[in-house]
Design a protein around this motif. Sequence first.
Motif, PDB file in Angstrom:
ATOM      1  N   LYS A 418       1.145  -1.372  -0.129  1.00 16.98           N
ATOM      2  CA  LYS A 418       0.209   0.350   0.148  1.00 16.98           C
ATOM      3  C   LYS A 418       0.492   1.565  -0.127  1.00 16.98           C
ATOM      4  CE  LYS A 418      -4.291  -0.080   0.186  1.00 16.98           C
ATOM      5  NZ  LYS A 418      -4.982  -0.005  -0.439  1.00 16.98           N
ATOM      6  N   HIS A 419       2.487   1.142   0.689  1.00 20.70           N
ATOM      7  CA  HIS A 419       3.310   2.135   0.578  1.00 20.70           C
ATOM      8  C   HIS A 419       2.513   3.359   1.511  1.00 20.70           C
ATOM      9  CE1 HIS A 419       4.331   0.675  -3.218  1.00 20.70           C
ATOM     10  NE2 HIS A 419       2.982   1.324  -4.337  1.00 20.70           N
ATOM     11  N   TRP A 420       2.610   3.008   2.173  1.00 20.17           N
ATOM     12  CA  TRP A 420       2.424   3.950   3.336  1.00 20.17           C
ATOM     13  C   TRP A 420       3.869   4.146   3.770  1.00 20.17           C
ATOM     14  CZ3 TRP A 420      -0.872  -1.012   6.305  1.00 20.17           C
ATOM     15  CH2 TRP A 420      -2.134  -0.907   5.451  1.00 20.17           C
ATOM     16  N   GLY A 421       5.041   3.390   3.997  1.00 22.02           N
ATOM     17  CA  GLY A 421       5.692   4.244   4.772  1.00 22.02           C
ATOM     18  C   GLY A 421       6.088   4.549   6.145  1.00 22.02           C
ATOM     19  N   LEU A 422       5.258   3.541   6.544  1.00 21.57           N
ATOM     20  CA  LEU A 422       5.542   2.894   8.120  1.00 21.57           C
ATOM     21  C   LEU A 422       6.691   2.395   8.554  1.00 21.57           C
ATOM     22  CD1 LEU A 422       1.604   2.337   9.153  1.00 21.57           C
ATOM     23  CD2 LEU A 422       3.063   4.427   9.218  1.00 21.57           C
ATOM     24  N   VAL A 423       6.860   1.225   7.727  1.00 17.08           N
ATOM     25  CA  VAL A 423       8.073   0.136   8.253  1.00 17.08           C
ATOM     26  C   VAL A 423       9.621   0.200   7.195  1.00 17.08           C
ATOM     27  CG1 VAL A 423       8.619  -2.290   9.151  1.00 17.08           C
ATOM     28  CG2 VAL A 423       6.373  -1.757   9.080  1.00 17.08           C
ATOM     29  N   LYS A 424       9.709   1.083   7.183  1.00 20.09           N
ATOM     30  CA  LYS A 424      11.022   1.225   6.214  1.00 20.09           C
ATOM     31  C   LYS A 424      12.061   0.358   6.158  1.00 20.09           C
ATOM     32  CE  LYS A 424      10.041   4.511   3.161  1.00 20.09           C
ATOM     33  NZ  LYS A 424      10.019   6.240   3.601  1.00 20.09           N
ATOM     34  N   ASP A 575       0.477  -4.702  -6.706  1.00 21.85           N
ATOM     35  CA  ASP A 575       0.486  -3.129  -6.059  1.00 21.85           C
ATOM     36  C   ASP A 575      -0.918  -2.623  -6.319  1.00 21.85           C
ATOM     37  OD1 ASP A 575       0.586  -0.405  -6.102  1.00 21.85           O
ATOM     38  OD2 ASP A 575       2.675  -0.652  -7.276  1.00 21.85           O
ATOM     39  N   ARG A 576      -0.442  -2.688  -5.076  1.00 21.35           N
ATOM     40  CA  ARG A 576      -2.272  -2.641  -4.819  1.00 21.35           C
ATOM     41  C   ARG A 576      -3.145  -1.198  -5.536  1.00 21.35           C
ATOM     42  NH1 ARG A 576      -2.422  -7.184  -5.331  1.00 21.35           N
ATOM     43  NH2 ARG A 576      -2.385  -8.864  -4.126  1.00 21.35           N
ATOM     44  N   LYS A 577      -2.254  -0.259  -6.261  1.00 25.10           N
ATOM     45  CA  LYS A 577      -2.721   1.239  -6.537  1.00 25.10           C
ATOM     46  C   LYS A 577      -3.566   0.924  -7.377  1.00 25.10           C
ATOM     47  CE  LYS A 577      -0.499   5.774  -7.719  1.00 25.10           C
ATOM     48  NZ  LYS A 577       0.005   6.148  -7.986  1.00 25.10           N
ATOM     49  N   LEU A 578      -4.541   1.869  -6.982  1.00 24.81           N
ATOM     50  CA  LEU A 578      -5.829   1.786  -8.396  1.00 24.81           C
ATOM     51  C   LEU A 578      -5.547   2.488  -9.936  1.00 24.81           C
ATOM     52  CD1 LEU A 578      -9.333   2.323  -6.051  1.00 24.81           C
ATOM     53  CD2 LEU A 578      -8.466   1.106  -7.338  1.00 24.81           C
ATOM     54  N   LEU A 579      -5.337   1.771 -10.708  1.00 28.20           N
ATOM     55  CA  LEU A 579      -5.385   2.616 -12.112  1.00 28.20           C
ATOM     56  C   LEU A 579      -6.738   3.688 -11.880  1.00 28.20           C
ATOM     57  CD1 LEU A 579      -5.400  -0.799 -14.227  1.00 28.20           C
ATOM     58  CD2 LEU A 579      -3.491   0.964 -13.487  1.00 28.20           C
ATOM     59  N   PRO A 580      -6.023   4.516 -13.229  1.00 32.70           N
ATOM     60  CA  PRO A 580      -6.797   6.307 -13.046  1.00 32.70           C
ATOM     61  C   PRO A 580      -8.028   5.170 -13.242  1.00 32.70           C
ATOM     62  CG  PRO A 580      -4.385   6.196 -14.010  1.00 32.70           C
ATOM     63  CD  PRO A 580      -4.344   5.174 -13.634  1.00 32.70           C
ATOM     64  N   GLU A 581      -9.280   5.959 -13.057  1.00 30.50           N
ATOM     65  CA  GLU A 581     -10.652   5.325 -13.800  1.00 30.50           C
ATOM     66  C   GLU A 581     -11.175   5.074 -14.983  1.00 30.50           C
ATOM     67  OE1 GLU A 581     -15.244   6.697 -13.471  1.00 30.50           O
ATOM     68  OE2 GLU A 581     -14.073   7.202 -11.924  1.00 30.50           O
TER      69      GLU A 581
END
Length: 658
Positions: A418-424, A575-581
């Motif tokens: 999810k690219h949160w950046g919590l656990v580098k 990668d769970r990033k949504l594609l543009p609609e």
Amino acid sequence: MKHLLAFIMLIAAVLGVKAQEQPAPAVAKWEYTAEKKGEQEYILHLNGTVEKGWKLFSTTMKDDEPNTRVVVDSAATLTGITEEGSLKKAPEPLFDNIEIKYFEDKVSLLVTVKLNGAVKKLEGAVNYMALKGEEVTGPEEVKFKFNLDASGNLVTAAAGLQESATAGQSLKRTTIDIEHPVSNCGGQENTKKSLWGLFLLGMIGGFVALLTPCVFPMIPLTVSFFTKKSQERKTGVINASLYGFFIFLIYVLLSLPFHFLDSLDPEILNNVSTNVWLNLIFFVIFIVFALSFFGLFEITLPSSLASKVDAKTSVGGIIGIFFMALTLALVSFSCTGPILGSLLAGSLSTDGGAMQLTVGMGGFGLALALPFAVFAMFPNMLKSLPKSGGWLTSVKVVLGFIEVAMAVKFLSNADLVKHWGLVKREIFFAVWIICGFLIVLYLLGKIRFPHDSPLKKISTPRWVLALIFLAMTLYLVPGVTNTKYANRSLISGFPPPLSYSIYGDDAAKGVEANVVNDYEAALKLAKEQNKPLLLDFTGWACVNCRKMEENVWPKEEVKVLIEKEYILVSLYVDDRKLLPEDQQFLFTTNTGRKKEIKTIGDKFATMQTENFVNNSQPFYVLISPDEKLLTRPVGYTPVAKEYAAWLQCGLDAFKKSK
């Protein structure tokens, strides 16, 4: 069997898995239009045609009764619904003779809505239920969509994801022929090796589980039970061996649901290992197990379940022995559960499908079963076993710290996807280092838990274990630095990649991709530079992918070939990033299954499966700029010379094809 099916459906529900069977024909077909009623106010005309023999329930039925409902998104507020058609009423025996209200043949729902501010579109759905004899369907969801034109009118638009020939061709590349590469080198021949590795990993997990307080005391008790109960020693040995076999069988059977899930969707096991919610659930479970190991509370299965199974053990013969094995599996769950969870995650995150898990579980079950058979054959060896005591408690505490470290791995998986950046990467190492030092301090008696007895003398085994954990912990320390030593090759794949660092762009990095998650851009670059493409189907939570990137790609013979001779494109299938609609669409797979392409991972996982009939990672493909397959693809190849030879073979094939 009922509990097994429930477990399957639970996993399927979390992952959104649907069977690949043909969908049942729609009971009602809907058309929709809209008319403007006033400022920001519209009437939606939802016209349904009902199949013959079916009764479509009215919107006036109560919430706890079969009904039809209309919902709209946040762009508007629904202010009223009027029904048009021949509304009928009748008592229905199937629902305890309550009076049902329904339509047959045709129905029109006039839905009044008021737009909430300046919006460009309005979406919603009709959720209907229908009855035919004793058959009930629904709620069936039928989506609708309207766009707002320049004149302020709502114009009907296609609702939901639509199929697109152009988008479909971007996934299924017709020029790639998996059966006829330019050169026949390469191919995946390392799966069998990894199966043996997982079997051994499972056995190690099983042997660790043997040393826990839930299992170890059961060995002499169970073996003595069989040898004393049987009139002949031969019979006792057979019964104890059978008992061990059933332990092995039970753990193998636990992996069967994943074979079922694998048949529903070829990408399901990758989704299991990278699903954000499942990883977060595992994180919480492992923390709970760790706290239990620390003695804060005791985790036990429902006593009613254990009692029911235990009652069956009194049955004579093979059936009774089977239920004795099942009882052991249940009562030891609080100790074996975390180890099995680690095995589950480790197995499903590599290639090979559900068979990987079966092999790993088989190794685990065999390691647990062996002592019962061996000690039954040689009962005098029981005297050599150490007596149960405080050392078992120490084993649980050490496992508790290990569970905390493993929990961070699951949290890291979710964070990466999810690219949160919590656990580098450095945070990950820091937690592992702290856990390692705490284990050392505990083994040396510097830390005590409430249930621990005073440590009067540090035994030799404790000193040895403390030194081993100290050495492992010191090995991890450079992992928090921004130096050339930050890459810890022995644990490559477990921490986040080198690029996922608190040091940002200044972090030490290995071989970097020319393009990430953009196949078309990489293809264009390959044509401009007249270089072949190296397709890297990878994953944020893929252990073997990190091993390749950190241990194989930096080798000089590999690095030179990749950086000078190829265009490297990394395609992340998790990668769970949504594609543009406007880039989301519905894709029909080779098997005829309709698949929604919503995320970057959906796109490239489907691309890999459709073109190369493979869904494991890492997966490497060499193609020319005109998309001709140069060699047979390869997977995890830990020997740098073999990987370099494959790259060179692809380069030779490219030159030959020109």
